[in-house]
Design a protein around this motif. Structure first.
Motif, PDB file in Angstrom:
ATOM      1  N   ALA A  58       0.836  -1.203   0.000  1.00 11.17           N
ATOM      2  CA  ALA A  58       0.000   0.000   0.000  1.00 11.17           C
ATOM      3  C   ALA A  58       0.869   1.250   0.000  1.00 11.17           C
ATOM      4  N   ARG A  59       0.451   2.231  -0.790  1.00 10.16           N
ATOM      5  CA  ARG A  59       1.122   3.533  -0.867  1.00 10.16           C
ATOM      6  C   ARG A  59       0.097   4.620  -0.596  1.00 10.16           C
ATOM      7  N   GLN A  60       0.530   5.656   0.082  1.00 11.15           N
ATOM      8  CA  GLN A  60      -0.362   6.774   0.366  1.00 11.15           C
ATOM      9  C   GLN A  60      -0.464   7.676  -0.864  1.00 11.15           C
ATOM     10  N   VAL A  61      -1.645   8.181  -1.109  1.00  9.88           N
ATOM     11  CA  VAL A  61      -1.883   9.086  -2.229  1.00  9.88           C
ATOM     12  C   VAL A  61      -0.963  10.301  -2.126  1.00  9.88           C
ATOM     13  N   SER A  62      -0.774  10.826  -0.935  1.00  6.34           N
ATOM     14  CA  SER A  62       0.090  12.000  -0.766  1.00  6.34           C
ATOM     15  C   SER A  62       1.530  11.693  -1.169  1.00  6.34           C
ATOM     16  N   ASP A  63       2.000  10.479  -0.904  1.00  8.30           N
ATOM     17  CA  ASP A  63       3.351  10.086  -1.308  1.00  8.30           C
ATOM     18  C   ASP A  63       3.448   9.972  -2.828  1.00  8.30           C
ATOM     19  N   LEU A  64       2.409   9.428  -3.463  1.00  5.68           N
ATOM     20  CA  LEU A  64       2.395   9.323  -4.923  1.00  5.68           C
ATOM     21  C   LEU A  64       2.364  10.714  -5.558  1.00  5.68           C
ATOM     22  N   ALA A  65       1.579  11.618  -4.970  1.00  2.00           N
ATOM     23  CA  ALA A  65       1.508  12.989  -5.486  1.00  2.00           C
ATOM     24  C   ALA A  65       2.896  13.629  -5.456  1.00  2.00           C
ATOM     25  N   ALA A  66       3.609  13.449  -4.369  1.00  2.00           N
ATOM     26  CA  ALA A  66       4.950  14.024  -4.246  1.00  2.00           C
ATOM     27  C   ALA A  66       5.926  13.363  -5.225  1.00  2.00           C
ATOM     28  N   ALA A  67       5.855  12.049  -5.359  1.00  7.32           N
ATOM     29  CA  ALA A  67       6.783  11.319  -6.228  1.00  7.32           C
ATOM     30  C   ALA A  67       6.592  11.648  -7.703  1.00  7.32           C
ATOM     31  N   PHE A  68       5.343  11.922  -8.111  1.00 11.73           N
ATOM     32  CA  PHE A  68       5.039  12.141  -9.525  1.00 11.73           C
ATOM     33  C   PHE A  68       4.753  13.592  -9.881  1.00 11.73           C
ATOM     34  N   GLY A  69       4.819  14.496  -8.909  1.00 15.67           N
ATOM     35  CA  GLY A  69       4.529  15.900  -9.188  1.00 15.67           C
ATOM     36  C   GLY A  69       3.063  16.135  -9.505  1.00 15.67           C
ATOM     37  N   LEU A  70       2.173  15.431  -8.806  1.00 19.02           N
ATOM     38  CA  LEU A  70       0.735  15.554  -9.026  1.00 19.02           C
ATOM     39  C   LEU A  70       0.144  16.484  -7.971  1.00 19.02           C
ATOM     40  N   THR A  71      -1.020  17.040  -8.265  1.00 22.83           N
ATOM     41  CA  THR A  71      -1.731  17.824  -7.262  1.00 22.83           C
ATOM     42  C   THR A  71      -2.961  17.048  -6.816  1.00 22.83           C
ATOM     43  N   ILE A  72      -3.361  17.272  -5.585  1.00 22.85           N
ATOM     44  CA  ILE A  72      -4.585  16.658  -5.069  1.00 22.85           C
ATOM     45  C   ILE A  72      -5.679  17.715  -5.208  1.00 22.85           C
TER      46      ILE A  72
END
Length: 123
Positions: free
Chosen positions: A15-29
């Motif tokens: 499991a990965r946190q959405v916030s971690d994925l956002a940071a890793a890929f330069g995405l915004t929530i």
């Protein structure tokens, strides 16, 4: 008929946190949606979304995948990855985080950092 995408799921995931994925890929929530959730796999077809999936909602030949986000969430998707247009199409009463990619969301999901989804088996 079963989608071939349903047959290529990894046997084990982390499991990965959405916030971690956002940071890793330069995405915004997207504002107005929950800020975090755990995701374990990726689904690009709402019909095969399962609990814990990150649903990738991209433009298609006839419709935008975001139009099917509610169905993916109903099937258990924990978060949605889309583009700016898709974020506009997602219902305001959506109950999961919406990640917005500045570029093509499919390209963003394909650029997974090493070890992003699966933990290699111990030998």
């Amino acid at each position: 008929m079963t989608s071939p995408f349903d047959r290529i799921r990894p046997a084990a995931t982390t499991a990965r946190q959405v916030s971690d994925l956002a940071a890793a890929f330069g995405l915004t929530i997207a504002p107005g949606h929950p800020a975090d959730a755990a995701v374990t796999c990726v689904a690009s077809d709402n019909r095969v979304a399962r609990p814990g999936d990150l649903f990738v909602a991209v433009p298609g030949a006839r419709s935008h995948g975001a139009q099917f986000a509610a169905d993916a969430v109903a099937r258990g998707a924990s978060a949605i990855l889309t583009d700016a247009r898709g974020a506009e199409l997602i219902d305001s009463d959506n109950t999961v985080p919406v990640l917005v990619a500045a570029e093509d969301p499919a390209a963003s999901s394909a650029r997974s950092p090493p070890g992003c989804w699966a933990t290699p088996p111990r030998t």
